[in-house]
Design an enzyme around this catalytic site. Structure first.
Site, PDB file in Angstrom:
ATOM      1  N   ASP A  20       0.832  -1.216   0.000  1.00 23.51           N
ATOM      2  CA  ASP A  20       0.000   0.000   0.000  1.00 23.51           C
ATOM      3  C   ASP A  20       0.864   1.261   0.000  1.00 23.51           C
ATOM      4  OD1 ASP A  20      -2.407   1.357  -0.018  1.00 23.51           O
ATOM      5  OD2 ASP A  20      -2.617   1.343   2.162  1.00 23.51           O
ATOM      6  N   GLY A  21       0.326   2.326  -0.586  1.00 21.40           N
ATOM      7  CA  GLY A  21       0.994   3.630  -0.537  1.00 21.40           C
ATOM      8  C   GLY A  21       1.476   4.163  -1.879  1.00 21.40           C
ATOM      9  N   ASN A  22       1.171   3.469  -2.945  1.00 22.57           N
ATOM     10  CA  ASN A  22       1.611   3.938  -4.274  1.00 22.57           C
ATOM     11  C   ASN A  22       1.020   5.301  -4.616  1.00 22.57           C
ATOM     12  OD1 ASN A  22       2.789   1.462  -4.476  1.00 22.57           O
ATOM     13  ND2 ASN A  22       1.370   0.632  -6.008  1.00 22.57           N
ATOM     14  N   TRP A  25       2.595   8.077  -2.616  1.00 23.74           N
ATOM     15  CA  TRP A  25       3.978   8.290  -3.092  1.00 23.74           C
ATOM     16  C   TRP A  25       3.945   9.242  -4.292  1.00 23.74           C
ATOM     17  CZ3 TRP A  25       6.784   7.799  -7.540  1.00 23.74           C
ATOM     18  CH2 TRP A  25       8.182   7.745  -7.423  1.00 23.74           C
ATOM     19  N   HIS A  37       2.111   3.555  -9.060  1.00 20.08           N
ATOM     20  CA  HIS A  37       1.980   2.115  -9.309  1.00 20.08           C
ATOM     21  C   HIS A  37       3.168   1.606 -10.132  1.00 20.08           C
ATOM     22  CE1 HIS A  37      -1.862   2.165  -7.440  1.00 20.08           C
ATOM     23  NE2 HIS A  37      -2.482   2.833  -8.402  1.00 20.08           N
ATOM     24  N   SER A  65      -7.499  -5.775  -4.940  1.00 21.62           N
ATOM     25  CA  SER A  65      -8.550  -6.374  -4.109  1.00 21.62           C
ATOM     26  C   SER A  65      -9.894  -6.359  -4.828  1.00 21.62           C
ATOM     27  CB  SER A  65      -8.671  -5.604  -2.783  1.00 21.62           C
ATOM     28  OG  SER A  65      -9.262  -4.334  -3.007  1.00 21.62           O
ATOM     29  N   ASN A  68     -11.009  -2.938  -4.990  1.00 18.45           N
ATOM     30  CA  ASN A  68     -10.304  -2.001  -5.883  1.00 18.45           C
ATOM     31  C   ASN A  68     -11.018  -1.813  -7.226  1.00 18.45           C
ATOM     32  OD1 ASN A  68      -7.006  -3.020  -4.722  1.00 18.45           O
ATOM     33  ND2 ASN A  68      -8.227  -1.248  -4.094  1.00 18.45           N
ATOM     34  N   ARG A 188       2.203  -4.902   6.086  1.00 13.14           N
ATOM     35  CA  ARG A 188       1.473  -3.888   5.332  1.00 13.14           C
ATOM     36  C   ARG A 188       2.309  -2.622   5.317  1.00 13.14           C
ATOM     37  NH1 ARG A 188      -4.719  -2.491   4.495  1.00 13.14           N
ATOM     38  NH2 ARG A 188      -4.460  -0.623   3.225  1.00 13.14           N
TER      39      ARG A 188
HETATM   40  C1  IPE Z   1      -5.346  -2.803  -0.081  1.00 12.33           C
HETATM   41  O1  IPE Z   1      -5.052  -1.472  -0.271  1.00 12.33           O
HETATM   42  C2  IPE Z   1      -5.336  -3.532  -1.386  1.00 12.33           C
HETATM   43  C3  IPE Z   1      -4.046  -3.641  -2.060  1.00 12.33           C
HETATM   44  C4  IPE Z   1      -2.899  -3.245  -1.603  1.00 12.33           C
HETATM   45  C5  IPE Z   1      -4.093  -4.311  -3.329  1.00 12.33           C
HETATM   46  P1  IPE Z   1      -6.187  -0.375  -0.389  1.00 12.33           P
HETATM   47  O2  IPE Z   1      -5.499   0.936  -0.548  1.00 12.33           O
HETATM   48  O3  IPE Z   1      -7.164  -0.731  -1.455  1.00 12.33           O
HETATM   49  O4  IPE Z   1      -6.910  -0.483   1.011  1.00 12.33           O
HETATM   50  P2  IPE Z   1      -7.888   0.513   1.760  1.00 12.33           P
HETATM   51  O5  IPE Z   1      -8.933   0.907   0.772  1.00 12.33           O
HETATM   52  O6  IPE Z   1      -7.066   1.703   2.173  1.00 12.33           O
HETATM   53  O7  IPE Z   1      -8.392  -0.241   2.930  1.00 12.33           O
HETATM   54  C1  IPE Z   2      -1.746   0.183  -3.308  1.00 17.76           C
HETATM   55  O1  IPE Z   2      -1.497   1.525  -3.352  1.00 17.76           O
HETATM   56  C2  IPE Z   2      -1.876  -0.413  -4.671  1.00 17.76           C
HETATM   57  C3  IPE Z   2      -3.233  -0.867  -4.993  1.00 17.76           C
HETATM   58  C4  IPE Z   2      -4.249  -0.853  -4.191  1.00 17.76           C
HETATM   59  C5  IPE Z   2      -3.425  -1.379  -6.330  1.00 17.76           C
HETATM   60  P1  IPE Z   2      -2.674   2.583  -3.297  1.00 17.76           P
HETATM   61  O2  IPE Z   2      -3.058   2.934  -4.700  1.00 17.76           O
HETATM   62  O3  IPE Z   2      -3.783   2.115  -2.449  1.00 17.76           O
HETATM   63  O4  IPE Z   2      -1.938   3.814  -2.634  1.00 17.76           O
HETATM   64  P2  IPE Z   2      -2.554   4.849  -1.592  1.00 17.76           P
HETATM   65  O5  IPE Z   2      -3.098   4.073  -0.442  1.00 17.76           O
HETATM   66  O6  IPE Z   2      -3.623   5.591  -2.333  1.00 17.76           O
HETATM   67  O7  IPE Z   2      -1.403   5.706  -1.228  1.00 17.76           O
HETATM   68 MG    MG Z   3      -4.178   2.356  -0.461  1.00 16.64          MG
END
Ligand code: IPE
Ligand code: IPE
Ligand code: MG
Length: 251
Positions: A20-22, A25, A37, A65, A68, A188
């Site tokens: 998580d966190g792309n 970033w 990503h 997920s 998603n 995580r």
């Molecule tokens: C969880 O991250 C799913 C993946 C890393 C693929 P999310 O960014 O979707 O989770 P929530 O929505 O913050 O719970």
């Molecule tokens: C996780 O990063 C990657 C996926 C869920 C595909 P996010 O896209 O959820 O990154 P944040 O949480 O918005 O920073």
């Molecule tokens: Mg996220």
């Protein structure tokens, strides 16, 4: 030198990661989310190499997920494209390193050309033995459990198993993860402390590790911190310390 995942080194056999966190970033750099990503894909490569080098047998990565699918359409299609690119650029090396690719989740929801590419990659690497790279795609823990319940029901109806034979052990055989052990360590990144529907059943006794580092910045040093933390914990599985220590002396 590579480490062995024996009781001596106390390394996890199976690590699962919520990457998580792309998005954050990218946002911090005033870049489009997809750039986050794209950088995240580099971290995936790094994490796979780390596990292979350190003898971690199973790496499960939460890539997409069931929830998603609710993201903006442009982000979803961008992620699908990145997944294709990842397979194109990494498959040869994955294969050369004797790594088997597998997926969990509802692949049927992915576009057919993406599914074809994934299935070809799974097929190509199916005989590899040194490590399993398991990608969770359109995966949801609740869905995994409901699917398993439906399959168990079908098996009972078809007379393949008796209701009295449904135990935790037999039930698990109907989950997407049937062929692999439960995760020992669940990491995580990105600072949130939640599971977001990842491996709900399988994580019952996983050690949880939350890192504030955003996934594109998650490097070998950060990964090693998580491993060291894992190694310093005592997994009691409901027992008391003295029992675990006695068991350790026996083995
Ligand atoms: C969880 O991250 C799913 C993946 C890393 C693929 P999310 O960014 O979707 O989770 P929530 O929505 O913050 O719970
Ligand atoms: C996780 O990063 C990657 C996926 C869920 C595909 P996010 O896209 O959820 O990154 P944040 O949480 O918005 O920073
Ligand atoms: Mg996220």
């Amino acid at each position: 030198m590579s480490f062995q995942t024996d009781s001596q080194s106390n390394f996890p056999r199976h690590v699962a990661i919520v990457m998580d966190g792309n998005g954050r970033w990218a946002k911090r750099r005033l870049l489009p989310r997809l750039e986050g990503h794209r950088q995240g894909a580099k971290s995936v490569r790094r994490a796979v190499e780390f596990c292979r080098r350190n003898g971690i047998e199973y790496l499960t990565l939460y890539a997409f997920s069931t929830e998603n699918w609710k993201r903006p359409q442009g982000e979803v299609s961008g992620l699908m494209k990145l997944l294709m690119q990842f397979i194109d650029s990494e498959l040869e090396e994955i294969h050369a390193n004797d790594i088997r690719l597998m997926t969990i989740g509802d692949l049927k929801r992915l576009p057919p050309h993406v599914v074809e590419k994934i299935q070809a990659a799974i097929e190509k690497t199916s005989q590899n033995k040194s490590m399993v790279l398991n990608i969770a795609l359109s995966y949801g823990g609740r869905q995994d459990i409901v699917n398993a319940v439906l399959q168990v029901h079908e098996a009972i109806q078809a007379g393949k198993i008796e209701q009295s034979e449904v135990t935790e052990e037999t039930f698990e055989q109907y989950l997407d993860t049937a062929s692999i052990p439960d995760p020992d360590l669940l990491i995580r990144t990105g600072g949130e402390q939640r599971l977001s529907n990842f491996l709900l059943w399988q994580s019952a006794y996983a050690e949880l590790y939350f890192s504030t580092v955003l996934w594109p910045d998650f490097d070998d040093a950060e990964f090693m911190k998580a491993i060291e933390e894992y190694r310093s914990r005592q997994r009691r599985f409901g027992m008391i310390s003295e029992q675990i220590e006695a068991e350790g002396r026996r083995s």
